[in-house]
Structures are given as structure tokens and as C-alpha cells.
Design a protein around this motif. Structure first.
Motif, PDB file in Angstrom:
ATOM      1  N   PRO A 211      46.121  65.881 -35.698  1.00  0.00           N
ATOM      2  CA  PRO A 211      46.663  67.166 -36.159  1.00  0.00           C
ATOM      3  C   PRO A 211      47.078  68.036 -34.978  1.00  0.00           C
ATOM      4  CG  PRO A 211      44.267  67.177 -36.309  1.00  0.00           C
ATOM      5  CD  PRO A 211      44.667  65.780 -35.912  1.00  0.00           C
ATOM      6  N   ALA A 212      47.965  68.980 -35.230  1.00  0.00           N
ATOM      7  CA  ALA A 212      48.440  69.857 -34.157  1.00  0.00           C
ATOM      8  C   ALA A 212      47.349  70.804 -33.675  1.00  0.00           C
ATOM      9  CB  ALA A 212      49.651  70.655 -34.636  1.00  0.00           C
ATOM     10  N   VAL A 213      46.501  71.237 -34.592  1.00  0.00           N
ATOM     11  CA  VAL A 213      45.403  72.145 -34.240  1.00  0.00           C
ATOM     12  C   VAL A 213      44.120  71.592 -34.835  1.00  0.00           C
ATOM     13  CG1 VAL A 213      46.875  74.186 -34.079  1.00  0.00           C
ATOM     14  CG2 VAL A 213      45.832  73.578 -36.273  1.00  0.00           C
ATOM     15  N   PRO A 214      42.970  71.889 -34.229  1.00  0.00           N
ATOM     16  CA  PRO A 214      41.707  71.378 -34.778  1.00  0.00           C
ATOM     17  C   PRO A 214      41.385  72.014 -36.119  1.00  0.00           C
ATOM     18  CG  PRO A 214      41.297  72.903 -32.966  1.00  0.00           C
ATOM     19  CD  PRO A 214      42.772  72.660 -32.996  1.00  0.00           C
ATOM     20  N   PRO A 215      40.658  71.294 -36.972  1.00  0.00           N
ATOM     21  CA  PRO A 215      40.265  71.860 -38.269  1.00  0.00           C
ATOM     22  C   PRO A 215      39.338  73.058 -38.092  1.00  0.00           C
ATOM     23  CG  PRO A 215      39.939  69.472 -38.195  1.00  0.00           C
ATOM     24  CD  PRO A 215      40.206  69.918 -36.793  1.00  0.00           C
ATOM     25  N   SER A 216      39.096  73.749 -39.182  1.00  0.00           N
ATOM     26  CA  SER A 216      38.189  74.895 -39.164  1.00  0.00           C
ATOM     27  C   SER A 216      36.774  74.439 -38.834  1.00  0.00           C
ATOM     28  CB  SER A 216      38.195  75.591 -40.525  1.00  0.00           C
ATOM     29  OG  SER A 216      39.495  75.996 -40.870  1.00  0.00           O
ATOM     30  N   PRO A 217      35.944  75.325 -38.274  1.00  0.00           N
ATOM     31  CA  PRO A 217      34.554  74.968 -37.983  1.00  0.00           C
ATOM     32  C   PRO A 217      33.812  74.568 -39.253  1.00  0.00           C
ATOM     33  CG  PRO A 217      35.158  77.040 -36.923  1.00  0.00           C
ATOM     34  CD  PRO A 217      36.275  76.692 -37.860  1.00  0.00           C
ATOM     35  N   PRO A 218      32.702  73.838 -39.111  1.00  0.00           N
ATOM     36  CA  PRO A 218      31.938  73.401 -40.288  1.00  0.00           C
ATOM     37  C   PRO A 218      31.498  74.583 -41.142  1.00  0.00           C
ATOM     38  CG  PRO A 218      31.181  72.273 -38.316  1.00  0.00           C
ATOM     39  CD  PRO A 218      32.132  73.334 -37.863  1.00  0.00           C
ATOM     40  N   CYS A 219      31.455  74.344 -42.442  1.00  0.00           N
ATOM     41  CA  CYS A 219      30.988  75.374 -43.358  1.00  0.00           C
ATOM     42  C   CYS A 219      29.530  75.089 -43.715  1.00  0.00           C
ATOM     43  CB  CYS A 219      31.848  75.391 -44.620  1.00  0.00           C
ATOM     44  SG  CYS A 219      31.908  73.815 -45.496  1.00  0.00           S
ATOM     45  N   GLY A 220      28.855  76.058 -44.288  1.00  0.00           N
ATOM     46  CA  GLY A 220      27.469  75.860 -44.688  1.00  0.00           C
ATOM     47  C   GLY A 220      26.525  76.741 -43.897  1.00  0.00           C
ATOM     48  N   ASP A 221      25.238  76.459 -44.021  1.00  0.00           N
ATOM     49  CA  ASP A 221      24.185  77.249 -43.386  1.00  0.00           C
ATOM     50  C   ASP A 221      24.269  77.120 -41.866  1.00  0.00           C
ATOM     51  OD1 ASP A 221      21.915  78.489 -42.521  1.00  0.00           O
ATOM     52  OD2 ASP A 221      20.541  77.396 -43.843  1.00  0.00           O
ATOM     53  N   PRO A 222      24.548  78.205 -41.134  1.00  0.00           N
ATOM     54  CA  PRO A 222      24.671  78.112 -39.674  1.00  0.00           C
ATOM     55  C   PRO A 222      23.350  77.810 -38.985  1.00  0.00           C
ATOM     56  CG  PRO A 222      24.762  80.404 -40.384  1.00  0.00           C
ATOM     57  CD  PRO A 222      24.792  79.570 -41.630  1.00  0.00           C
ATOM     58  N   ASP A 223      22.233  77.996 -39.677  1.00  0.00           N
ATOM     59  CA  ASP A 223      20.928  77.725 -39.075  1.00  0.00           C
ATOM     60  C   ASP A 223      20.470  76.283 -39.282  1.00  0.00           C
ATOM     61  OD1 ASP A 223      20.637  80.374 -38.183  1.00  0.00           O
ATOM     62  OD2 ASP A 223      19.939  80.989 -40.177  1.00  0.00           O
ATOM     63  N   MET A 224      21.254  75.504 -40.014  1.00  0.00           N
ATOM     64  CA  MET A 224      20.894  74.108 -40.266  1.00  0.00           C
ATOM     65  C   MET A 224      21.809  73.188 -39.474  1.00  0.00           C
ATOM     66  SD  MET A 224      20.761  71.926 -43.842  1.00  0.00           S
ATOM     67  CE  MET A 224      19.149  72.556 -44.310  1.00  0.00           C
ATOM     68  N   HIS A 257      20.078  68.151 -42.062  1.00  0.00           N
ATOM     69  CA  HIS A 257      20.406  67.247 -43.167  1.00  0.00           C
ATOM     70  C   HIS A 257      21.335  66.169 -42.632  1.00  0.00           C
ATOM     71  CE1 HIS A 257      20.530  66.295 -47.488  1.00  0.00           C
ATOM     72  NE2 HIS A 257      21.722  65.791 -47.209  1.00  0.00           N
ATOM     73  N   LEU A 258      21.160  64.961 -43.149  1.00  0.00           N
ATOM     74  CA  LEU A 258      21.974  63.819 -42.736  1.00  0.00           C
ATOM     75  C   LEU A 258      22.812  63.341 -43.913  1.00  0.00           C
ATOM     76  CD1 LEU A 258      22.816  61.430 -40.891  1.00  0.00           C
ATOM     77  CD2 LEU A 258      20.724  60.253 -41.657  1.00  0.00           C
ATOM     78  N   ASP A 259      24.128  63.280 -43.710  1.00  0.00           N
ATOM     79  CA  ASP A 259      25.050  62.701 -44.692  1.00  0.00           C
ATOM     80  C   ASP A 259      25.461  61.319 -44.211  1.00  0.00           C
ATOM     81  OD1 ASP A 259      25.738  64.819 -46.786  1.00  0.00           O
ATOM     82  OD2 ASP A 259      26.020  65.948 -44.926  1.00  0.00           O
ATOM     83  N   VAL A 260      25.216  60.310 -45.030  1.00  0.00           N
ATOM     84  CA  VAL A 260      25.573  58.929 -44.696  1.00  0.00           C
ATOM     85  C   VAL A 260      26.690  58.490 -45.629  1.00  0.00           C
ATOM     86  CG1 VAL A 260      24.772  56.542 -44.537  1.00  0.00           C
ATOM     87  CG2 VAL A 260      23.238  58.426 -43.910  1.00  0.00           C
ATOM     88  N   VAL A 261      27.840  58.168 -45.052  1.00  0.00           N
ATOM     89  CA  VAL A 261      28.999  57.732 -45.832  1.00  0.00           C
ATOM     90  C   VAL A 261      29.301  56.282 -45.480  1.00  0.00           C
ATOM     91  CG1 VAL A 261      31.441  58.084 -46.317  1.00  0.00           C
ATOM     92  CG2 VAL A 261      29.958  60.055 -45.879  1.00  0.00           C
ATOM     93  N   GLY A 262      29.352  55.438 -46.484  1.00  0.00           N
ATOM     94  CA  GLY A 262      29.665  54.039 -46.251  1.00  0.00           C
ATOM     95  C   GLY A 262      28.814  53.137 -47.122  1.00  0.00           C
ATOM     96  N   ALA A 263      29.132  51.869 -47.073  1.00  0.00           N
ATOM     97  CA  ALA A 263      28.402  50.869 -47.843  1.00  0.00           C
ATOM     98  C   ALA A 263      28.245  49.625 -46.983  1.00  0.00           C
ATOM     99  CB  ALA A 263      29.147  50.544 -49.135  1.00  0.00           C
TER     100      ALA A 263
END
Length: 410
Positions: A211-224, A257-263
Motif C-alpha cells: 500500500p502507498a501508506v501504512p494502515p491505521s494503528p491497531p484498534c482495541g484496548d491500548p493496555d492489552m 490475547h493471542l489470535d491464531v489464524v490458520g489450519a
């Protein structure tokens, strides 16, 4: 051919390439995504592309011609005796699959002749490489053979299979040295199969559309701290170590928190480990995702963790996963295996930890939890450097250099 030489010297890259591939879309594998990126990159510079997939492309038994994104794709699964990609069937099954090589090679000759191509580009394994080399010799065309993985190390592991592994290595060696030019996706792979004495080889790393510019910063709880893993769930990826790190950090009160994507084949065992460690509520197994669903997970992730074990295949292969994080300006934490070290700069585009060392992994994650500015800075640097080093334009230019050399165009 004289017309082609003149056009390429003028910067008009109207070379017509037949990609000879083991698997192609809709199969979703790293090798397929690389082929798609190579096609996209070189077409942007004027190359014309045709594809033929091997007899072991799913669905088994399919044949004929189809169009995918205006690319002509020839299917030859009717030559595969009903075998698919995963259907090795032991030594006998592999020998039966190998017996399809002569018919496939003849099919490649017919397709290359009918399409009037200028060059053949085979994408590992040796099955496609040897078929393309044969076709090139029959038709007097140059052949590129691309080595993407030490697949015989991964697929033929164990002491009982070392004779098969040795034969497969020799076949890969032959294909990589008989082709007009050879491309490797890592320098360590080139060393594994022995550098060509004639110098007609190149290392071309994976690339992605940036992409031409980086995506927005992560959303969600900033303390996590949101950790992520995206990829295949197989033993050598070392995800059991990552689950142990989650358990240890949660035990000392670190919110994460851990998000695992895949099989993959290790999925059931990993879920059992998560239950045993008591981190079920701290880990989400999403299964295979794509499109908007996958992007939603990427948006939440602060740090991509790649805890690969130190094994022959991980020492040799530079994968796509770090690049997927770079293009999204994500910080990468990875084990210090050879494949990672070729594309990730410690402290610049990611952070290493000693492979298999739980203490080192926990210390690295704790450091990033305590210093959100560090992970943001590394993510931004990864985006900027990655765009220059791993963008499609860089890949296209690298391949055009190889194509010109193979065609004898200065």
C-alpha cells in the motif's frame, strides 16, 4: 526471436512466459501465492503469461483450458491417475506419481508450441522443473527453474526415508543445474542445492503488493498486548512455545490475547495444549480466514509472533509471513532461524529471540508490552524498508534481469 530481442533492448518487455507449476489457484499455499505475485509483477512490465498446472492439481481428473484473471491456465490433472497433491501413498505412490512425468513433459511441449512462448518458467518441485527443461530442449527455448523450498527435507523426514530424500535431493540438484537459469527464494536454499559453477543463478526473495501508506494503528484496548500468528499449524512452526509464553505472561498479570489464524495437522494438539495450560480464554483459534475476515484480525494485532523451531526446513526457507506483517506496519517477533534472519533485521524490522528458548521469548514480549512506542517504531520501519526490498516492482525488475539473461538479451 529477433523481434523479441529488439523489443527487450528498447525496454518493451513483451516476452511470453509459460509458467509450469505443481499447484495453482484455487489451491491456497505459499508457493501458489508466490506464483500469483510473480505473474502480477511481470505483467505490469509487459510480460505475457500462460500457466500449466501439474497432473496433481486438485480437483483430480480435471483437464482442459480455463481463464483466471485473463490468464490462460491449462489443467492436466487427467494425467495424474487420480492422485492429488497430498496423496503420496508411500514409496509406491511416489513412484506411480513420478511415472506421470513423461506424459506431463509432452503436454508442456504441446502447450508451449501452441502458445508460441519465448521462455519456460518452472516453479519447484523437480517434477515441473524436469518437464520444463525437456520441453525447452525439444523446442530450443530457455528455461528458468525456481527453487522455493527444501521440500524433500520437510516431506521425507525420518531415518527410514533417507534414501528417498537423497534421491529427491539429487533430482532437485539436476533440475537446478540443467535449467538455463535458476532462481532461489533464499541464499541458504542456493547453498543447500550447491551454487551453479556457471553463475547463472539469482536469489529473488518473496514480494507483495504494497500500500502507498501504512494502515491505521491497531484498534482495541491500548493496555492489552494483542499477539497474532497467521499461517499453517504444523509442528515446526513452534506454536506450543508461544502458548507456553502466553501462559507464563498471564500468570504474572500481563494482559494479552493471542489470535491464531490458520489450519493444519497440529491444530487439535495445540488446542489441547491451550486447555492444559489454562489459557483457553486468552487464545482464539480462528481456523482458516481470508478477505475481510482475515483483515479484521490483522487490524487487532500489535505483534506477529513466528516461533519456528530450529530445523533444516526453517533454516533454509524464507517465508511470506514476515512480509505480510511488514506491509501492515506490524512489529514481528521471530526465532533466530536462518530463514527469518535473511529477511528480518534485528532491531530494525523485527526482534529475534533464540529458537526454542521460552525465557527469551517471554522477555522479548514483555519488553514490547512495556514499550508500545518501540513496537510502533519497528512496525513503521518495517513498512518503509519492506516497500523498497519486498515490493512487487523490485520482484519484477529482478525477474526481468533473469529473463533477459536467459534469452541472451544484454
Amino acid at each position: 526471436m529477433t523481434r523479441l530481442y529488439a523489443e527487450m533492448r528498447r525496454g518493451q518487455h513483451n516476452v511470453k512466459v509459460l509458467h509450469v507449476v505443481y499447484q495453482f489457484w484455487p489451491t491456497r499455499r505459499g508457493a501458489v501465492f508466490r506464483t500469483l505475485n510473480v505473474i502480477k509483477a511481470t505483467r505490469q512490465f509487459g510480460c505475457k503469461v500462460v500457466v500449466v498446472s501439474s497432473p496433481f492439481q486438485r480437483p483430480a481428473g480435471s483437464a482442459g483450458l480455463e481463464m483466471l484473471d485473463s490468464v490462460r491456465v491449462y489443467r492436466t490433472s487427467h494425467l495424474g491417475m487420480g492422485y492429488g497433491f497430498e496423496d503420496a501413498g508411500g514409496l509406491l505412490g511416489r513412484l506411480r506419481k513420478l511415472s506421470a512425468l513423461p506424459a506431463f513433459a509432452k503436454a508442456v511441449v504441446s502447450i508451449a508450441r501452441a502458445e508460441n512462448v519465448d521462455l519456460l518458467h518452472a516453479n519447484g518441485t523437480f517434477f515441473t522443473g524436469l518437464a520444463a527443461i525437456y520441453a525447452g530442449q525439444v523446442l530450443g527455448l530457455p528455461t528458468i527453474y525456481e527453487v522455493r523450498s527444501a521440500w524433500e527435507v520437510e516431506a521425507l523426514s525420518g531415518p527410514a526415508r533417507w534414501p528417498q530424500r537423497a534421491v529427491a535431493w539429487l533430482a532437485e540438484y539436476a533440475a537446478s543445474h540443467l535449467a538455463t537459469w535458476t532462481v532461489y527464494n533464499s541464499a541458504r536454499l542456493e547453498d543447500h542445492y550447491r551454487p551453479r559453477k556457471d553463475g547463472q543463478s539469482a536469489v529473488i526473495y518473496n514480494a507483495l503488493e504494497w500500500p502507498a501508506v501504512p494502515p491505521s494503528p491497531p484498534c482495541g484496548d491500548p493496555d492489552m498486548l494483542r499477539l497474532g500468528y497467521v499461517g499453517s499449524l504444523v509442528r515446526y512452526e513452534g506454536l506450543d512455545l508461544l502458548l507456553a509464553a502466553v501462559a507464563r505472561l498471564r500468570a504474572v498479570g500481563i494482559p494479552l490475547h493471542l489470535d491464531v489464524v490458520g489450519a493444519g495437522p497440529a491444530e487439535t494438539a495445540l488446542k489441547s495444549i491451550a486447555r492444559h495450560l489454562g489459557v483457553n480464554s486468552d487464545v482464539t483459534f480462528h481456523g482458516f480466514l481470508e478477505g475481510d475476515d482475515l483483515e479484521c484480525v490483522w487490524q487487532r494485532i500489535d505483534v506477529l509472533v513466528l516461533p519456528r523451531r530450529r530445523e533444516p526446513v526453517t533454516e533454509l526457507v524464507a517465508g511470506l509471513k514476515p512480509l505480510e506483517a511488514f506491509k501492515r506496519a506490524k512489529c514481528v517477533v521471530c526465532s533466530d532461524v536462518g530463514g527469518h534472519r535473511e529477511i528480518i533485521d534485528h532491531g530494525e524490522t523485527g526482534l529475534y529471540f533464540e529458537a526454542g528458548n521460552l525465557d527469551a521469548l517471554c522477555d522479548t514480549l514483555l519488553r514490547l508490552y512495556r514499550d508500545p512506542e518501540l513496537r510502533a517504531r519497528i512496525g513503521q520501519r518495517a513498512f518503509e524498508l519492506g516497500r523498497r526490498r519486498f515490493g512487487l516492482e523490485r520482484m519484477a525488475r529482478d525477474y526481468l534481469v533473469v529473463y533477459k539473461a536467459a534469452l541472451g538479451v544484454c
